[in-house]
Scaffold this motif. Structure first.
Motif, PDB file in Angstrom:
ATOM      1  N   ALA A 295       2.644  -8.802   9.576  1.00 33.81           N
ATOM      2  CA  ALA A 295       1.799  -7.876   8.826  1.00 33.81           C
ATOM      3  C   ALA A 295       1.295  -8.503   7.536  1.00 33.81           C
ATOM      4  CB  ALA A 295       2.575  -6.604   8.511  1.00 33.81           C
TER       5      ALA A 295
ATOM      6  N   LEU B  63      -6.992  -0.874   8.646  1.00 35.61           N
ATOM      7  CA  LEU B  63      -5.566  -1.155   8.485  1.00 35.61           C
ATOM      8  C   LEU B  63      -4.795  -0.375   9.537  1.00 35.61           C
ATOM      9  CD1 LEU B  63      -3.325  -2.447   6.679  1.00 35.61           C
ATOM     10  CD2 LEU B  63      -3.445  -0.390   5.254  1.00 35.61           C
TER      11      LEU B  63
ATOM     12  N   ASN C 143       0.831  -1.204   0.000  1.00 38.07           N
ATOM     13  CA  ASN C 143       0.000   0.000   0.000  1.00 38.07           C
ATOM     14  C   ASN C 143       0.866   1.254   0.000  1.00 38.07           C
ATOM     15  OD1 ASN C 143      -0.007   1.520   2.773  1.00 38.07           O
ATOM     16  ND2 ASN C 143      -0.090  -0.657   3.373  1.00 38.07           N
TER      17      ASN C 143
ATOM     18  N   THR D 130      -3.181  -6.050   9.688  1.00 39.25           N
ATOM     19  CA  THR D 130      -1.949  -5.515  10.259  1.00 39.25           C
ATOM     20  C   THR D 130      -1.029  -4.994   9.158  1.00 39.25           C
ATOM     21  OG1 THR D 130      -1.045  -7.765  10.256  1.00 39.25           O
ATOM     22  CG2 THR D 130      -1.986  -6.954  12.319  1.00 39.25           C
ATOM     23  N   GLU D 131      -0.243  -3.983   9.535  1.00 34.82           N
ATOM     24  CA  GLU D 131       0.596  -3.286   8.559  1.00 34.82           C
ATOM     25  C   GLU D 131       2.010  -3.109   9.092  1.00 34.82           C
ATOM     26  OE1 GLU D 131       0.177   0.846   6.047  1.00 34.82           O
ATOM     27  OE2 GLU D 131      -0.376   0.903   8.174  1.00 34.82           O
TER      28      GLU D 131
ATOM     29  N   LYS E 244      -7.665   3.540   6.699  1.00 35.40           N
ATOM     30  CA  LYS E 244      -6.375   3.635   7.396  1.00 35.40           C
ATOM     31  C   LYS E 244      -6.186   5.059   7.915  1.00 35.40           C
ATOM     32  CE  LYS E 244      -1.365   3.681   6.671  1.00 35.40           C
ATOM     33  NZ  LYS E 244      -0.236   3.459   5.728  1.00 35.40           N
TER      34      LYS E 244
ATOM     35  N   CYS F   1       3.580  -0.919   3.836  1.00 34.69           N
ATOM     36  CA  CYS F   1       3.408   0.459   3.364  1.00 34.69           C
ATOM     37  C   CYS F   1       4.690   0.978   2.727  1.00 34.69           C
ATOM     38  CB  CYS F   1       3.011   1.374   4.522  1.00 34.69           C
ATOM     39  SG  CYS F   1       2.751   3.086   4.013  1.00 34.69           S
TER      40      CYS F   1
ATOM     41  N   SER G 138       0.032  -6.323   5.190  1.00 34.96           N
ATOM     42  CA  SER G 138       0.247  -5.258   4.211  1.00 34.96           C
ATOM     43  C   SER G 138       1.525  -4.504   4.534  1.00 34.96           C
ATOM     44  CB  SER G 138      -0.944  -4.290   4.197  1.00 34.96           C
ATOM     45  OG  SER G 138      -0.827  -3.339   3.160  1.00 34.96           O
TER      46      SER G 138
END
Length: 252
Positions: free
Chosen positions: A218, A143, A7, A163-164, A110, A222, A220
């Motif tokens: 996680a 998120l 993301n 989770t990120e 988010k 970033c 995702s």
């Protein structure tokens, strides 16, 4: 096969000013955190990014923030819970109009900047964000940072939680992000960012700012779009993940 979502924060402009290379980043990421007008973004920008994301099959996420255009949403603010909940719902609703016009939907929420970091520990503000999401759409995934109060409360409220992790941000030994006000908070070495991305995707681990290996599980990852060379770095990360057998796919 291991898989992970990529993301990025997009639509971070206002009027004639643009911070992120939305067109190029949308050719790399699988989820787009679109600014909803409170820390950045305006109606024209939101509509344009939603159209591009829908055209490329990228999931559209509402990146909600404190009302802080001048500070880019990165200044600490104290907002009454009822007001914050309403403003979160307002931002999601605004983006939903443009997502639907593009033939898509808002797929997740988010928080951004100071709000993102605040709801890691602040139960009252986290609950307000959850209330705002529920007001907009009681099925929207949230998120956020693993172990945060936000994800805990969102899960208890029946919202899907995701989770990120951040490959280009330094972590404390407790698994939280090092504040941007401190030196070394942003990892600027491209090679280090690429390797951290692979480690997070494959082993769920990252090295903290003190050298401690910590667990950060996680779904995702970033990639910040407002850093110099963001597009090239994002491409390198995606190519390296693929080369290491990690499938890149949206979580939503």
């Amino acid at each position: 096969m291991t898989s992970i979502d990529l993301n990025a924060d997009l639509g971070e402009g206002f009027g004639r000013w643009r911070l992120t290379d939305d067109e190029q980043l949308l050719s790399v990421v699988t989820s787009a955190n679109v600014a909803c007008g409170f820390h950045a973004g305006d109606a024209v920008t939101m509509r344009r990014v939603c159209a591009l994301a829908a055209e490329r099959g990228v999931r559209i996420g509402a990146q909600v923030s404190y009302r802080d255009l001048a500070g880019f949403g990165r200044r600490a603010m104290d907002v009454p819970p009822a007001e914050l909940a309403a403003e979160v719902a307002y931002q999601i609703g605004a983006l939903e109009v443009f997502a639907r016009a593009a033939g898509a939907r808002v797929a997740y929420v988010k928080p951004h900047g100071a709000l993102y970091n605040r709801v890691v520990h602040d139960e009252e503000q986290a609950a307000a964000v959850v209330d705002g999401v529920l007001l907009a759409d009681a099925a929207l995934p949230v998120l956020g940072l693993p172990g945060s109060r936000l994800l805990e409360l969102a899960g208890k409220a029946g919202l899907p939680v995701v989770t990120e992790a951040f490959a280009d941000r330094a972590y404390t030994d407790a698994g939280t992000l090092v504040p941007r006000t401190l030196g070394g908070a942003v990892v600027t070495d491209p090679d280090a960012v690429v390797e951290r991305s692979v480690n997070l995707a494959r082993s769920g681990e990252v090295v903290s700012h003190t050298g401690m290996r910590i667990e950060v599980r996680a779904r995702s990852l970033c990639l910040h779009g407002d850093t110099p060379g963001a597009v090239d770095l994002a491409r390198r990360v995606r190519e390296r993940l693929a080369a290491c057998g990690v499938r890149v796919e949206a979580f939503a």
